[in-house]
Design a protein around this motif. Structure first.
Motif: not given
Lengths: 250, 277
Positions: A92-93, A98, A102, A106, A113, B152-154, B156-157, B159-160, B162-164, B167, B171, B173, B220-221
């Motif tokens: 995972f990059p 970053e 995360l 919440s 943002r 663009t709008l989503y 962070h969601e 990204f989250a 994709s990470f887990s 988690l 959060s 989501i 990630f970006k």
């Protein structure tokens, strides 16, 4: 302000293999440090996941901060740290910065943002946990201990009132494990964060927990640490480690 | 034919523009799909697009109008894959295989009943970006704009999750909604990308830029940006090389993409030798 943080009433959960939790009722108060113990397969992780809405509750109910789980929306009050090795994809990059960011999602409304204040919050928590130098490292490049601290930073960056930890030190060496538990105890004491900790580590429980929850599909014990030390359940669970457990406290 | 001469042709300009937009979409979405281990969803949805295109042709919906039939079917199929994974006791790859088999078998039967394979249907197997029409470029641009806006709008969601997933849920989501959004956006992009590289090579447009970016990205970006650069460059270089060397555009695009991937792997061995194995 109500002091109830977590409560369950006759909670039961089942998987395809059968019932995992049966008729669990308890209540955790603000500031408690609860050690959740029990043999392998006793339903400790399932209980944690049920409390966080990650597995369905069969019968009974659970409340977080006095709100039934189905209607609970204040996830910014909760920090969660699972077993990291099961969680992180080594390719995972994401950087440490970053990843910790995360934990702030919440607190955000749509469209989510992160701003400069958030960056400052991330820097502060990295500094507090002594991992500022890892800020731009990829999470796949970290050792087990470093990764665990990063995930802890992610869990506490939003200043949660409840911290839930599911066997967080399974992959760590004894020295790193000790430092990690001291860190959790500091967070509990200094920030007043309520802690729910699933672990097999009798030393950590003996040293820090104020309450014990002993589980083997059914709730066998829930009460103060001192009561637990005098109970038959402790000997049956820890056996020869009983003395060791008590020595940590006294 | 020199480069300036090539670029002066309208059909090549349209191919370059539409190709770049489609590559941008596919490579950005590809990062999320690869990290969520849904890499082969492109293949599965491409096979469904083949089947739905056969339905469209049987109903006499040609060219742009065929999208009216293919889009809803492929969108539904993408949600079907998701539901099978979530509720059907199937892993992601098995669910993709199941829907894929349904799509391709339906396409073959319909083509057979409808009087055999025709040129329109075969063009979907191998793609034909050089025949793209102005209205298709406009549709590609509008869809690209819409998909990029959602991403663009989503961001962070996405990204989250994709990470887990776990988690992300804790959060607050709505992971089911974000998962559905991801596969729906992928479905839209696959329908568009059919014209570019065809069914046979569509997954390469989703997977290879992400795989290349993952070799080098530190963040990630950065990973998303590198994937976008690789995907778009492969299409631009691939189309031009294919015209100059008189080669099929789709296969050339994919080969250029693979060369970028090989270069990324080589560079990684020099820059990060400790993490190369």
């Amino acid at each position: 302000m109500s002091s109830e943080i977590v409560a369950t009433e006759s909670l039961s959960c089942s998987y395809r293999e059968g019932r995992v939790l049966e008729d669990i009722s308890f209540q955790v108060e603000r500031g408690d440090y609860v050690g959740i113990v029990g043999p392998n397969g006793s339903g400790k992780s399932t209980l944690i996941k049920a409390l966080l809405g990650l597995v369905s509750i069969g019968t009974g109910s659970a409340r977080l901060f006095g709100t039934p789980l189905s209607g609970f929306r204040d996830w910014h009050k909760v920090g969660y740290l699972p077993q990291s090795l099961h969680l992180v994809n080594p390719v995972f990059p994401a950087t440490v910065h970053e990843t910790v960011g995360l934990g702030l999602l919440s607190l955000k409304c749509f469209p989510k943002r992160l701003n400069r204040d958030d960056t400052a919050k991330i820097d502060i928590v990295l500094d507090e946990l002594g991992i500022s130098d890892l800020k731009y490292k990829l999470i796949g490049e970290l050792s087990g201990g470093q990764l665990q601290r990063v995930l802890l930073a992610r869990a506490i960056v939003n200043n949660p009132e409840l911290l839930v930890l599911d066997e967080p030190t399974a992959a760590l060496d004894p020295e790193t494990r000790g430092r990690f538990y001291t860190m959790i105890a500091d967070i509990n004491r200094t920030r007043g964060v309520t802690v729910l900790l699933v672990t097999h580590d009798s030393g950590a429980i003996g040293e820090h927990a104020s309450k014990m929850l002993y589980l083997d599909k059914k709730l066998l014990f829930f009460g103060s640490f001192d009561q637990f030390c005098c109970s038959a359940e402790m000997s049956s669970l820890f056996g020869e480690h009983s003395q060791h457990l008590m020595c940590h406290r006294h | 034919m020199n480069l300036l001469e090539i670029l002066s042709y309208g059909f090549i300009q349209r191919a370059l523009l539409a190709g770049t937009l489609i590559a941008l979409l596919c490579s950005v979405l590809g990062v999320f799909l690869v990290l969520r281990r849904l890499s082969l969803i492109g293949d599965g949805l491409a096979h469904v697009t083949f089947g739905s295109t056969a339905i469209a042709l049987a109903l006499k919906f040609y060219s742009v109008m065929s999208l009216l039939v293919t889009m809803p079917i492929v969108l539904l199929a993408s949600l079907g894959i998701l539901k099978l994974t979530e509720k059907g006791r199937l892993s992601g790859d098995a669910a993709i295989g199941l829907v894929s088999a349904l799509g391709i078998s339906a396409g073959i039967i319909l083509a057979s009943v409808g009087g055999g394979y025709n040129v329109d249907l075969l063009s979907y197997l191998f793609g034909n970006i050089l025949s793209i029409r102005s209205e298709e470029v406009v549709i590609a641009a509008l869809l690209c704009l819409g998909v990029m806006l959602m991403l663009t709008l989503y961001y962070h969601e996405l990204f989250a999750i994709s990470f887990s997933d776990e988690l992300a849920k804790v959060s607050g989501i709505h992971t089911s909604f974000i998962n559905a959004l991801l596969v729906l956006l992928t479905a839209l992009s696959v329908v568009l990308a059919m014209k570019l590289v065809g069914i046979m090579l569509i997954s390469s447009l989703l997977i290879v830029p992400a795989a290349g970016a993952l070799q080098l990205a530190r963040g990630f970006k950065v990973c998303i940006m590198l994937a976008a650069v690789q995907g778009c460059s492969s299409v631009l270089i691939g189309i031009i090389v294919s015209i100059m060397a008189n080669l099929p555009a789709s296969a050339t695009i994919v080969l250029v993409n693979l060369l970028f991937f090989a270069a990324a792997c080589t560079i990684r061995r020099f820059i990060y030798p400790a993490h190369s194995n």
